[in-house]
Motif scaffolding. Structure first.
Motif, PDB file in Angstrom:
ATOM      1  N   ASP A  15       8.291   8.601  24.232  1.00 28.07           N
ATOM      2  CA  ASP A  15       8.189  10.318  24.913  1.00 28.07           C
ATOM      3  C   ASP A  15       9.422  10.861  25.818  1.00 28.07           C
ATOM      4  OD1 ASP A  15       6.828  12.703  25.396  1.00 28.07           O
ATOM      5  OD2 ASP A  15       5.181  11.519  26.059  1.00 28.07           O
ATOM      6  N   ILE A  16       9.774  11.565  25.769  1.00 29.93           N
ATOM      7  CA  ILE A  16      11.276  11.741  26.775  1.00 29.93           C
ATOM      8  C   ILE A  16      10.201  13.001  27.281  1.00 29.93           C
ATOM      9  CG2 ILE A  16      12.926  12.241  24.434  1.00 29.93           C
ATOM     10  CD1 ILE A  16      12.464  15.011  24.909  1.00 29.93           C
ATOM     11  N   TRP A  17       9.268  13.260  27.574  1.00 27.77           N
ATOM     12  CA  TRP A  17       9.344  13.917  28.894  1.00 27.77           C
ATOM     13  C   TRP A  17       8.121  12.842  30.041  1.00 27.77           C
ATOM     14  CZ3 TRP A  17       5.180  18.600  26.620  1.00 27.77           C
ATOM     15  CH2 TRP A  17       6.343  19.778  26.340  1.00 27.77           C
ATOM     16  N   ARG A  77       3.045  17.337  31.466  1.00 26.91           N
ATOM     17  CA  ARG A  77       2.915  18.768  30.464  1.00 26.91           C
ATOM     18  C   ARG A  77       2.525  18.310  29.751  1.00 26.91           C
ATOM     19  NH1 ARG A  77       9.723  19.262  30.924  1.00 26.91           N
ATOM     20  NH2 ARG A  77      10.267  17.902  30.054  1.00 26.91           N
ATOM     21  N   ALA A  78       2.792  17.179  29.070  1.00 30.31           N
ATOM     22  CA  ALA A  78       2.634  16.825  27.728  1.00 30.31           C
ATOM     23  C   ALA A  78       1.019  17.185  27.366  1.00 30.31           C
ATOM     24  CB  ALA A  78       2.657  15.211  27.088  1.00 30.31           C
ATOM     25  N   TRP A  79       0.428  17.766  27.898  1.00 29.48           N
ATOM     26  CA  TRP A  79      -1.182  17.394  28.108  1.00 29.48           C
ATOM     27  C   TRP A  79      -1.959  19.020  28.051  1.00 29.48           C
ATOM     28  CZ3 TRP A  79      -4.517  14.264  25.469  1.00 29.48           C
ATOM     29  CH2 TRP A  79      -4.191  13.351  25.031  1.00 29.48           C
ATOM     30  N   ILE A  80      -0.671  20.063  28.447  1.00 30.08           N
ATOM     31  CA  ILE A  80      -0.794  20.921  28.779  1.00 30.08           C
ATOM     32  C   ILE A  80      -1.100  21.585  27.628  1.00 30.08           C
ATOM     33  CG2 ILE A  80      -0.122  23.104  29.684  1.00 30.08           C
ATOM     34  CD1 ILE A  80       1.372  21.601  31.544  1.00 30.08           C
ATOM     35  N   PHE A 105       0.208  10.264  18.411  1.00 32.78           N
ATOM     36  CA  PHE A 105       1.710   8.922  17.591  1.00 32.78           C
ATOM     37  C   PHE A 105       1.332   7.331  18.323  1.00 32.78           C
ATOM     38  CE2 PHE A 105       3.160  13.577  18.018  1.00 32.78           C
ATOM     39  CZ  PHE A 105       4.141  13.286  17.534  1.00 32.78           C
ATOM     40  N   PRO A 106       2.177   6.538  17.771  1.00 37.83           N
ATOM     41  CA  PRO A 106       1.792   5.156  18.369  1.00 37.83           C
ATOM     42  C   PRO A 106       2.437   5.365  19.965  1.00 37.83           C
ATOM     43  CG  PRO A 106       3.219   5.145  17.029  1.00 37.83           C
ATOM     44  CD  PRO A 106       2.867   7.179  16.613  1.00 37.83           C
ATOM     45  N   ARG A 107       1.388   4.278  20.828  1.00 35.16           N
ATOM     46  CA  ARG A 107       2.071   4.252  22.422  1.00 35.16           C
ATOM     47  C   ARG A 107       3.463   3.833  22.446  1.00 35.16           C
ATOM     48  NH1 ARG A 107       2.771  -0.581  25.829  1.00 35.16           N
ATOM     49  NH2 ARG A 107       1.921   0.418  27.538  1.00 35.16           N
ATOM     50  N   SER A 108       3.699   4.679  23.352  1.00 32.94           N
ATOM     51  CA  SER A 108       5.119   5.261  23.930  1.00 32.94           C
ATOM     52  C   SER A 108       5.864   4.676  24.679  1.00 32.94           C
ATOM     53  CB  SER A 108       5.503   6.445  24.638  1.00 32.94           C
ATOM     54  OG  SER A 108       5.879   7.591  23.452  1.00 32.94           O
ATOM     55  N   ILE A 109       6.658   3.640  24.805  1.00 32.50           N
ATOM     56  CA  ILE A 109       7.749   2.751  25.524  1.00 32.50           C
ATOM     57  C   ILE A 109       8.356   3.453  26.159  1.00 32.50           C
ATOM     58  CG2 ILE A 109       6.589   0.429  24.295  1.00 32.50           C
ATOM     59  CD1 ILE A 109       9.448   0.190  23.116  1.00 32.50           C
ATOM     60  N   VAL A 141      -9.973  21.794  18.510  1.00 32.74           N
ATOM     61  CA  VAL A 141     -10.280  20.491  18.663  1.00 32.74           C
ATOM     62  C   VAL A 141      -9.116  19.665  17.813  1.00 32.74           C
ATOM     63  CG1 VAL A 141     -11.630  18.179  18.887  1.00 32.74           C
ATOM     64  CG2 VAL A 141     -12.366  20.254  20.124  1.00 32.74           C
ATOM     65  N   LEU A 142      -9.145  19.807  16.797  1.00 35.90           N
ATOM     66  CA  LEU A 142      -8.615  19.504  15.679  1.00 35.90           C
ATOM     67  C   LEU A 142      -7.284  19.446  16.045  1.00 35.90           C
ATOM     68  CD1 LEU A 142     -10.231  19.643  12.904  1.00 35.90           C
ATOM     69  CD2 LEU A 142      -9.730  16.975  14.038  1.00 35.90           C
ATOM     70  N   LEU A 143      -6.881  20.913  16.391  1.00 30.42           N
ATOM     71  CA  LEU A 143      -5.462  20.861  16.293  1.00 30.42           C
ATOM     72  C   LEU A 143      -4.907  20.673  17.797  1.00 30.42           C
ATOM     73  CD1 LEU A 143      -3.382  23.219  15.366  1.00 30.42           C
ATOM     74  CD2 LEU A 143      -4.072  25.009  16.604  1.00 30.42           C
ATOM     75  N   ALA A 144      -6.049  20.798  19.135  1.00 27.90           N
ATOM     76  CA  ALA A 144      -5.711  19.620  19.780  1.00 27.90           C
ATOM     77  C   ALA A 144      -5.330  18.699  19.783  1.00 27.90           C
ATOM     78  CB  ALA A 144      -6.238  20.179  20.928  1.00 27.90           C
ATOM     79  N   GLY A 145      -5.999  17.879  18.952  1.00 26.19           N
ATOM     80  CA  GLY A 145      -5.133  16.606  18.983  1.00 26.19           C
ATOM     81  C   GLY A 145      -4.037  15.809  18.286  1.00 26.19           C
ATOM     82  N   MET A 146      -4.239  17.125  17.585  1.00 30.88           N
ATOM     83  CA  MET A 146      -2.720  16.912  16.670  1.00 30.88           C
ATOM     84  C   MET A 146      -1.090  17.340  17.319  1.00 30.88           C
ATOM     85  SD  MET A 146      -3.512  18.198  12.879  1.00 30.88           S
ATOM     86  CE  MET A 146      -1.775  18.624  12.274  1.00 30.88           C
ATOM     87  N   ASN A 147      -1.658  17.938  18.240  1.00 27.48           N
ATOM     88  CA  ASN A 147      -0.468  18.112  19.034  1.00 27.48           C
ATOM     89  C   ASN A 147      -0.632  17.920  20.770  1.00 27.48           C
ATOM     90  OD1 ASN A 147       1.270  20.620  18.842  1.00 27.48           O
ATOM     91  ND2 ASN A 147      -0.840  20.756  17.876  1.00 27.48           N
ATOM     92  N   SER A 148      -1.073  16.866  20.878  1.00 24.03           N
ATOM     93  CA  SER A 148      -1.292  15.083  22.138  1.00 24.03           C
ATOM     94  C   SER A 148      -0.729  13.969  21.648  1.00 24.03           C
ATOM     95  CB  SER A 148      -3.106  15.506  22.368  1.00 24.03           C
ATOM     96  OG  SER A 148      -3.385  14.698  21.375  1.00 24.03           O
ATOM     97  N   PRO A 149      -0.867  13.744  22.741  1.00 22.89           N
ATOM     98  CA  PRO A 149       0.004  12.095  21.961  1.00 22.89           C
ATOM     99  C   PRO A 149      -0.729  10.965  21.850  1.00 22.89           C
ATOM    100  CG  PRO A 149       0.564  12.666  24.683  1.00 22.89           C
ATOM    101  CD  PRO A 149      -0.222  13.675  23.714  1.00 22.89           C
ATOM    102  N   LEU A 150      -1.718  10.965  21.714  1.00 23.30           N
ATOM    103  CA  LEU A 150      -2.740  10.375  20.835  1.00 23.30           C
ATOM    104  C   LEU A 150      -2.850   9.871  19.627  1.00 23.30           C
ATOM    105  CD1 LEU A 150      -6.755  11.537  22.163  1.00 23.30           C
ATOM    106  CD2 LEU A 150      -5.097   9.927  23.333  1.00 23.30           C
TER     107      LEU A 150
END
Length: 145
Positions: A98-100, A3-6, A50-54, A39-48
């Protein structure tokens, strides 16, 4: 697809559909600008962005060793995005969860926020802080070894 990519996928699809309509009506320049914006708006709302989640357990273990804060976030959260962008390069010094993607992270956030998944939630020295300002988070960064 998680759902992070929806939201990012929907933004690109919607932008593509509108841009296609503009191209067929003879507005190629407007179509290009609109598609780029989506595309820029999508990139800003994507996990990309943010730093890599652990995982939450790994983040808490690392935080206990190096003293750096743990930030619980989720894609699409405008407050998380604001915090990430305002932290700039110092965001990479933090431990992001990432809590999701991590049920233990979601559970930790619910425990800190009366059952709500309110993000960003920042854990500093074992104490949760909900939606703190970027300056406050920057003050709590330990110097890198």
């Amino acid at each position: 697809m998680t759902r992070a990519w929806i939201l990012p996928v929907l933004l690109v699809l919607f932008g593509s559909a509108v841009a296609t309509g503009l191209i067929f009506s003879g507005n190629a320049g407007a179509a290009t600008a609109l598609l780029l914006m989506f595309v820029l708006l999508a990139g800003m709302n994507s996990p990309l962005i943010f730093p890599r989640s652990i995982g939450a357990l790994e983040a808490q273990r690392r935080s206990a060793v190096d003293g750096r804060p743990v930030i619980f976030w989720r894609p699409g959260c405008k407050y998380c995005l604001r915090l990430r962008l305002r932290l700039g390069r110092s965001a990479h010094q933090l431990h992001w969860v990432d809590i999701w993607r991590d049920p233990a992270g979601a559970s930790a956030v619910r425990a800190a926020n009366d059952g709500n998944e309110t993000v960003p939630t920042v854990i500093v020295a074992g104490r949760p802080h909900t939606n703190p300002g970027p300056e406050w988070v920057r003050e709590h960064l330990s110097p890198s070894p």
